[in-house]
Design a protein around this motif. Structure first.
Motif, PDB file in Angstrom:
ATOM      1  N   ASP A  47      22.043  30.523  40.585  1.00 20.00           N
ATOM      2  CA  ASP A  47      23.509  30.503  40.656  1.00 20.00           C
ATOM      3  C   ASP A  47      24.088  30.974  39.320  1.00 20.00           C
ATOM      4  N   ILE A  48      24.617  32.199  39.322  1.00 17.85           N
ATOM      5  CA  ILE A  48      25.256  32.757  38.129  1.00 17.85           C
ATOM      6  C   ILE A  48      26.705  33.075  38.530  1.00 17.85           C
ATOM      7  N   PRO A  49      27.637  32.178  38.178  1.00 15.96           N
ATOM      8  CA  PRO A  49      29.019  32.320  38.638  1.00 15.96           C
ATOM      9  C   PRO A  49      29.654  33.679  38.330  1.00 15.96           C
ATOM     10  N   GLU A  50      29.314  34.286  37.202  1.00 12.38           N
ATOM     11  CA  GLU A  50      29.923  35.563  36.834  1.00 12.38           C
ATOM     12  C   GLU A  50      29.639  36.649  37.865  1.00 12.38           C
ATOM     13  N   ILE A  51      28.438  36.602  38.463  1.00 10.48           N
ATOM     14  CA  ILE A  51      28.086  37.608  39.469  1.00 10.48           C
ATOM     15  C   ILE A  51      28.973  37.427  40.700  1.00 10.48           C
ATOM     16  N   GLY A  52      29.153  36.202  41.124  1.00  8.11           N
ATOM     17  CA  GLY A  52      30.044  35.937  42.263  1.00  8.11           C
ATOM     18  C   GLY A  52      31.466  36.368  41.970  1.00  8.11           C
ATOM     19  N   ASP A  53      31.922  36.096  40.742  1.00 13.04           N
ATOM     20  CA  ASP A  53      33.275  36.514  40.343  1.00 13.04           C
ATOM     21  C   ASP A  53      33.416  38.027  40.440  1.00 13.04           C
ATOM     22  N   GLU A  54      32.419  38.739  39.901  1.00 15.97           N
ATOM     23  CA  GLU A  54      32.475  40.204  39.879  1.00 15.97           C
ATOM     24  C   GLU A  54      32.449  40.786  41.286  1.00 15.97           C
ATOM     25  N   LEU A  55      31.533  40.291  42.120  1.00 14.60           N
ATOM     26  CA  LEU A  55      31.435  40.823  43.487  1.00 14.60           C
ATOM     27  C   LEU A  55      32.686  40.526  44.304  1.00 14.60           C
ATOM     28  N   ALA A  56      33.159  39.293  44.246  1.00 13.94           N
ATOM     29  CA  ALA A  56      34.337  38.919  45.021  1.00 13.94           C
ATOM     30  C   ALA A  56      35.569  39.689  44.552  1.00 13.94           C
ATOM     31  N   ALA A  57      35.713  39.848  43.231  1.00 16.82           N
ATOM     32  CA  ALA A  57      36.855  40.607  42.699  1.00 16.82           C
ATOM     33  C   ALA A  57      36.764  42.074  43.113  1.00 16.82           C
ATOM     34  N   ALA A  58      35.568  42.646  43.054  1.00 18.92           N
ATOM     35  CA  ALA A  58      35.395  44.043  43.462  1.00 18.92           C
ATOM     36  C   ALA A  58      35.776  44.224  44.925  1.00 18.92           C
ATOM     37  N   ARG A  59      35.392  43.290  45.764  1.00 24.44           N
ATOM     38  CA  ARG A  59      35.716  43.377  47.195  1.00 24.44           C
ATOM     39  C   ARG A  59      37.220  43.238  47.432  1.00 24.44           C
ATOM     40  N   ALA A  60      37.868  42.367  46.671  1.00 25.98           N
ATOM     41  CA  ALA A  60      39.320  42.219  46.795  1.00 25.98           C
ATOM     42  C   ALA A  60      40.029  43.488  46.342  1.00 25.98           C
ATOM     43  N   LEU A  61      39.539  44.083  45.261  1.00 24.91           N
ATOM     44  CA  LEU A  61      40.146  45.321  44.766  1.00 24.91           C
ATOM     45  C   LEU A  61      39.904  46.483  45.730  1.00 24.91           C
ATOM     46  N   GLU A  62      38.740  46.509  46.382  1.00 22.73           N
ATOM     47  CA  GLU A  62      38.486  47.536  47.399  1.00 22.73           C
ATOM     48  C   GLU A  62      39.476  47.404  48.554  1.00 22.73           C
ATOM     49  N   GLU A  63      39.758  46.169  48.952  1.00 21.64           N
ATOM     50  CA  GLU A  63      40.731  45.945  50.011  1.00 21.64           C
ATOM     51  C   GLU A  63      42.111  46.435  49.587  1.00 21.64           C
ATOM     52  N   LEU A  64      42.480  46.166  48.338  1.00 14.98           N
ATOM     53  CA  LEU A  64      43.750  46.672  47.811  1.00 14.98           C
ATOM     54  C   LEU A  64      43.777  48.198  47.802  1.00 14.98           C
ATOM     55  N   ALA A  65      42.668  48.807  47.439  1.00 14.41           N
ATOM     56  CA  ALA A  65      42.592  50.275  47.398  1.00 14.41           C
ATOM     57  C   ALA A  65      42.877  50.863  48.778  1.00 14.41           C
ATOM     58  N   VAL A  66      42.320  50.264  49.817  1.00 17.26           N
ATOM     59  CA  VAL A  66      42.563  50.751  51.185  1.00 17.26           C
ATOM     60  C   VAL A  66      44.046  50.612  51.525  1.00 17.26           C
ATOM     61  N   GLN A  67      44.651  49.494  51.160  1.00 16.45           N
ATOM     62  CA  GLN A  67      46.076  49.299  51.423  1.00 16.45           C
ATOM     63  C   GLN A  67      46.916  50.347  50.694  1.00 16.45           C
ATOM     64  N   LEU A  68      46.578  50.612  49.430  1.00 14.13           N
ATOM     65  CA  LEU A  68      47.321  51.612  48.659  1.00 14.13           C
ATOM     66  C   LEU A  68      47.163  53.011  49.258  1.00 14.13           C
ATOM     67  N   LYS A  69      45.959  53.320  49.744  1.00 15.88           N
ATOM     68  CA  LYS A  69      45.750  54.619  50.390  1.00 15.88           C
ATOM     69  C   LYS A  69      46.608  54.744  51.642  1.00 15.88           C
ATOM     70  N   HIS A  70      46.673  53.692  52.451  1.00 20.84           N
ATOM     71  CA  HIS A  70      47.522  53.711  53.649  1.00 20.84           C
ATOM     72  C   HIS A  70      48.970  54.014  53.272  1.00 20.84           C
ATOM     73  N   ILE A  71      49.450  53.345  52.241  1.00 19.18           N
ATOM     74  CA  ILE A  71      50.829  53.558  51.786  1.00 19.18           C
ATOM     75  C   ILE A  71      51.006  54.984  51.288  1.00 19.18           C
ATOM     76  N   ALA A  72      50.061  55.456  50.457  1.00 22.22           N
ATOM     77  CA  ALA A  72      50.163  56.815  49.909  1.00 22.22           C
ATOM     78  C   ALA A  72      50.125  57.860  51.014  1.00 22.22           C
TER      79      ALA A  72
END
Length: 101
Positions: A47-72
């Motif tokens: 259990d290395i919390p930083e890895i979970g933080d990085e993966l979860a944040a990356a996935r959230a940012l990917e979701e945001l990227a898709v939303q921004l592309k839809h808007i653009a």
């Protein structure tokens, strides 16, 4: 033509029972978007919390990227400049796919 603006983002991380959840809120001034991401630690892994933080944040940012592309893409269509090949795939994934063929 020069253009400068500032977007505000907040990243919230929550961890419980080897699961990290992230919520990213983005305020562009004209749109307010929220992305979510989750990462779970495999029970056999260390259990290395930083890895979970990085993966979860990356996935959230990917979701945001898709939303921004839809808007653009919608804004491009409204302005009469429809995208040639709209892709909701992450940019790096397209590059990676081309390199691994």
């Amino acid at each position: 033509m020069s253009h400068t603006t500032e977007w505000k983002a907040r990243v919230y991380l929550f961890e419980e029972d080897h699961t990290t959840k992230v919520r990213v809120e983005l305020d562009t001034g004209t749109n307010r978007l929220t992305g979510h991401g989750t990462a779970r630690c495999n029970p056999v892994d260390q259990d290395i919390p930083e890895i979970g933080d990085e993966l979860a944040a990356a996935r959230a940012l990917e979701e945001l990227a898709v939303q921004l592309k839809h808007i653009a893409y919608g804004d491009m269509i409204k302005s009469g400049a429809a995208p040639q090949e709209p892709s909701l795939m992450p940019y790096g994934a397209r590059t990676h796919d081309a390199l691994t063929r």
